[in-house]
Structure formats: C-alpha cells, structure tokens
Design a protein around this motif. Structure first.
Motif, PDB file in Angstrom:
ATOM      1  N   ALA A  76      64.354 109.650   4.735  1.00 32.52           N
ATOM      2  CA  ALA A  76      64.229 108.808   5.936  1.00 32.52           C
ATOM      3  C   ALA A  76      65.132 109.276   7.076  1.00 32.52           C
ATOM      4  CB  ALA A  76      64.535 107.354   5.581  1.00 32.52           C
ATOM      5  N   GLU A  77      66.366 109.671   6.723  1.00 31.26           N
ATOM      6  CA  GLU A  77      67.317 110.060   7.765  1.00 31.26           C
ATOM      7  C   GLU A  77      67.016 111.427   8.351  1.00 31.26           C
ATOM      8  OE1 GLU A  77      69.333 111.048   3.747  1.00 31.26           O
ATOM      9  OE2 GLU A  77      67.901 109.600   4.574  1.00 31.26           O
ATOM     10  N   HIS A  78      66.086 112.176   7.731  1.00 27.50           N
ATOM     11  CA  HIS A  78      65.780 113.526   8.207  1.00 27.50           C
ATOM     12  C   HIS A  78      64.339 113.672   8.693  1.00 27.50           C
ATOM     13  CE1 HIS A  78      69.269 114.962   5.451  1.00 27.50           C
ATOM     14  NE2 HIS A  78      69.703 114.665   6.657  1.00 27.50           N
ATOM     15  N   ARG A  79      63.669 112.549   8.912  1.00 28.05           N
ATOM     16  CA  ARG A  79      62.298 112.616   9.420  1.00 28.05           C
ATOM     17  C   ARG A  79      62.290 112.999  10.898  1.00 28.05           C
ATOM     18  NH1 ARG A  79      60.543 107.050   6.442  1.00 28.05           N
ATOM     19  NH2 ARG A  79      60.314 107.935   4.334  1.00 28.05           N
ATOM     20  N   PHE A  80      61.177 113.565  11.322  1.00 28.91           N
ATOM     21  CA  PHE A  80      61.029 113.964  12.725  1.00 28.91           C
ATOM     22  C   PHE A  80      59.560 113.891  13.103  1.00 28.91           C
ATOM     23  CE2 PHE A  80      61.143 117.813  10.056  1.00 28.91           C
ATOM     24  CZ  PHE A  80      59.912 118.384  10.366  1.00 28.91           C
ATOM     25  N   ASP A  81      59.271 114.181  14.348  1.00 26.03           N
ATOM     26  CA  ASP A  81      57.904 114.133  14.870  1.00 26.03           C
ATOM     27  C   ASP A  81      57.155 115.385  14.407  1.00 26.03           C
ATOM     28  OD1 ASP A  81      55.565 114.098  16.339  1.00 26.03           O
ATOM     29  OD2 ASP A  81      56.525 113.505  18.217  1.00 26.03           O
ATOM     30  N   GLU A  82      56.376 115.252  13.347  1.00 25.71           N
ATOM     31  CA  GLU A  82      55.671 116.411  12.788  1.00 25.71           C
ATOM     32  C   GLU A  82      54.588 116.920  13.731  1.00 25.71           C
ATOM     33  OE1 GLU A  82      54.431 115.665   8.774  1.00 25.71           O
ATOM     34  OE2 GLU A  82      56.429 114.959   8.156  1.00 25.71           O
ATOM     35  N   ALA A  83      54.011 116.052  14.535  1.00 21.27           N
ATOM     36  CA  ALA A  83      53.011 116.494  15.512  1.00 21.27           C
ATOM     37  C   ALA A  83      53.650 117.392  16.565  1.00 21.27           C
ATOM     38  CB  ALA A  83      52.340 115.287  16.162  1.00 21.27           C
ATOM     39  N   ALA A  84      54.877 117.071  16.963  1.00 22.22           N
ATOM     40  CA  ALA A  84      55.591 117.911  17.929  1.00 22.22           C
ATOM     41  C   ALA A  84      55.908 119.268  17.328  1.00 22.22           C
ATOM     42  CB  ALA A  84      56.878 117.208  18.375  1.00 22.22           C
ATOM     43  N   LEU A  85      56.286 119.281  16.044  1.00 18.58           N
ATOM     44  CA  LEU A  85      56.538 120.557  15.375  1.00 18.58           C
ATOM     45  C   LEU A  85      55.253 121.380  15.305  1.00 18.58           C
ATOM     46  CD1 LEU A  85      58.304 122.541  13.761  1.00 18.58           C
ATOM     47  CD2 LEU A  85      57.677 121.257  11.692  1.00 18.58           C
TER      48      LEU A  85
END
Length: 346
Positions: free
Chosen positions: A10-19
C-alpha cells in the motif's frame, strides 16, 4: 531461490497508468499492457517487476516519504550500470531513467529483467557439494573483474571523489548514524567512530566499488556456476577496492543465519573454500601480494553495515522502510556492531 513477488504494498503504490504512458514514450520496443508486482526485498529502494506480453522489466525507485540527504541514489545506480553494461560486465541492460517525480511520485529507472538463480544463503545449500567451489570462484572472479575496470575509461572518472576514501567514508557513515536520532545509539558503534579514524592504513587505491557485493545481490546462470548479473548498485562509487572486497569477505566472520554467514560451519565438509584461500584467489587476480591490516578493513566494513541497518531502523520508525524484512535486519544491529568492534581486538 528466486525472490518472492507479491502485489504492490500500500505504501509503495503509484499511478500505473502514468508509468505505462512513460514506458510507451521512453522505452524502445516497449508494448503494453502492463502488470506491476513488487519484489519482497529492497531494504532501501522499492523494486518492482513489470510484466508485459512480450517481455518483463524491473523498476527501481526512491521510496516515498522523508529521506536522508544523499540516500536512495537510483540515478547513480542507473549511471553505473549503463557504463558497465557497455563493457560487457554482468549487469542488467538499462532502458531508461526518469527524473520527473510527477510520473510515479519519485525518480526511478527501468532495466532488463534477467532470469537467473538468486541465492540468499552464502553456503549455497541448493547446489551440489562438488559444484560449490565454482560458485565461490565465480563471485571472486566477478569482484576482481570489477576492480580491474578503469573508471575514467568508461566515463566514470567523476563517479566519486578519489583520495582519502576511508576518511571520507568513516565520516559519512558516522554522520548518518549520529544524525538519525530516531534510531537511537549503539555503544559499539560509538566506540568504532572513535577507533576507525585513528587506525586508517596507508595506501589509496581507487576503483569502482559496488558497496554491497553479496551473493543475494547477484543472479547466477540457470544451470552454470556463472554470475550473469550483479544487482543493487545504490552504494557504488569510486573507492578503495579492499573496502569492497572486505565487505564481501565478511561472510567468513559472520555466524550462520546472521546475514548468511559462514563462521563456525565445517567448510571442508561443505567443500567451501577457506577465507585464506578466497583471499589468495582475489589477490592473485588483482596482482596483490596480500592484504595488510585486514582487521581494519573488516571492522570498517562491519561498521558500515551497522550504519546501513541503523538507517533501516530509522526508516522503519518513520514508516518509510521498503522491505517487510526490515524488522529482522534491525534485530541484528547490536550484534553486527559488536562483531565489528571485535575485529579491532585482533
């Protein structure tokens, strides 16, 4: 043997669409869709496997949150593996570096996903007794090969400040330890901060140093005793090769279960080379007559490891530790500091 994968914490999630958009624009040959998983390791920098239908990649990023100045230098990692990959040294192929924090929240880089065997126990219990010496020889040959590379010849002449390596490193890790008030103090570390500066040996060799050269930071060929990728270059710099080698050599001074140590094991029964033999092989490969003041080199290396774990403790307290195994590492802090101090007593 392979490092475990799981869903992104949870603390390391990010916007995968942006990646995905960044990968499409910056990684040659990339073709989505993209699935993201997180490796269980990565005490310092969160590390992810990026799966596509055609190939997989690895992403390394700075962790989110408040960070100590100079730590988590993934941009330096990218620079060194790019230079070394061009020489044929075993590192993953680099694909791209992103310095724009707005993409996933921190800077990151993407590299090749190398498929190989990853060993967490330096005793190599997974391989046959007959093969075991060849795995030690492969590690020995790889670190010697690294130290033989001329940094200036591959564009890394300014990758670190040449000269006074031990003085600067003792100062750096002492400051990092002392400034991290959240993690508290350790008496043996305090004693080492006094002993090390007063006992720096003469000589100032310079090479590229990995900084964390251990079997679990290497990938071996799927069937052969051969290193096909050295990983985790965050601590790499220009420095004294004997500091790098002594850090690797610590395995012989640590007990089993204690950062995969070998001390106390029946090495001949396991067909594992002795410390003396391993040192001799490295010296032969690097044209050295031997290693003077091994006590200092090992004390410094163990002190440095203690400072790294002290930093993990601070990050754990602040909630920014990258690995779920952080607590287990922190439990070893005082033992590592005491072991480091023991090296100073001969």
């Amino acid at each position: 043997m392979a490092e475990a994968l799981a869903g992104v914490r949870a603390e390391h999630r990010f916007d995968e669409a942006a990646l995905l958009r960044w990968m499409e624009n910056h990684v040659t040959g990339f073709d989505g869709p993209l699935a993201v998983e997180q490796f269980s390791g990565g005490q310092s920098n969160p590390t992810y496997r990026l799966r596509t239908t055609e190939r997989d990649y690895v992403l390394r990023r700075k962790p989110p949150g408040i960070l100590l100045k100079g730590a988590h230098a993934v941009d330096r990692e990218y620079r060194v593996i790019s230079a070394l990959h061009a020489t044929g040294f075993p590192v993953p192929r680099p694909f791209g570096l992103c310095l724009d924090e707005s993409v996933i929240g921190t800077i990151f880089y993407v590299m090749e996903m190398v498929e190989g065997r990853n060993f967490w126990d330096t005793a190599f219990p997974e391989v046959s007794r007959e093969e075991r010496p060849a795995y030690f020889d492969a590690m020995n040959a790889t670190i010697a090969r690294l130290h033989a590379i001329d940094p200036s010849a591959i564009g890394l002449g300014d990758f670190g400040r040449p000269g006074n390596y031990f003085e600067r490193q003792v100062g750096r890790w002492s400051r990092q330890y002392l400034e991290d008030a959240d993690a508290g103090r350790v008496p043996a570390m305090d004693a080492l901060i006094e002993w090390l500066p007063a006992n720096i040996p003469p000589g100032d060799d310079v090479s590229i140093v990995h900084g964390d050269f251990r079997c679990d930071n290497m990938l071996f060929h799927p069937t052969e005793p051969r290193v096909i990728a050295v990983l985790d270059w965050e601590l790499s710099t220009l420095g004294h090769p004997l500091a790098d080698f002594a850090y690797h050599l610590m395995i012989y001074r640590m007990p089993p279960g204690f950062s995969t140590g070998l001390a106390g094991l029946d090495l001949p029964a396991r067909n594992i080379p002795s410390e003396e033999h391993y040192i001799a092989d490295y010296c032969r490969r690097t044209n050295r007559d031997g290693i003077e003041r091994l006590d200092f080199h090992l004390a410094f290396s163990l002190f440095r490891l203690g400072a790294i774990i002290h930093g993990i403790k601070g990050r754990m307290i602040r909630g920014t530790a990258s690995s779920p195994n952080a607590a287990a590492a922190v439990e070893q802090l005082e033992r590592i500091a005491e072991l480091a101090l023991a090296q100073t007593r001969g």
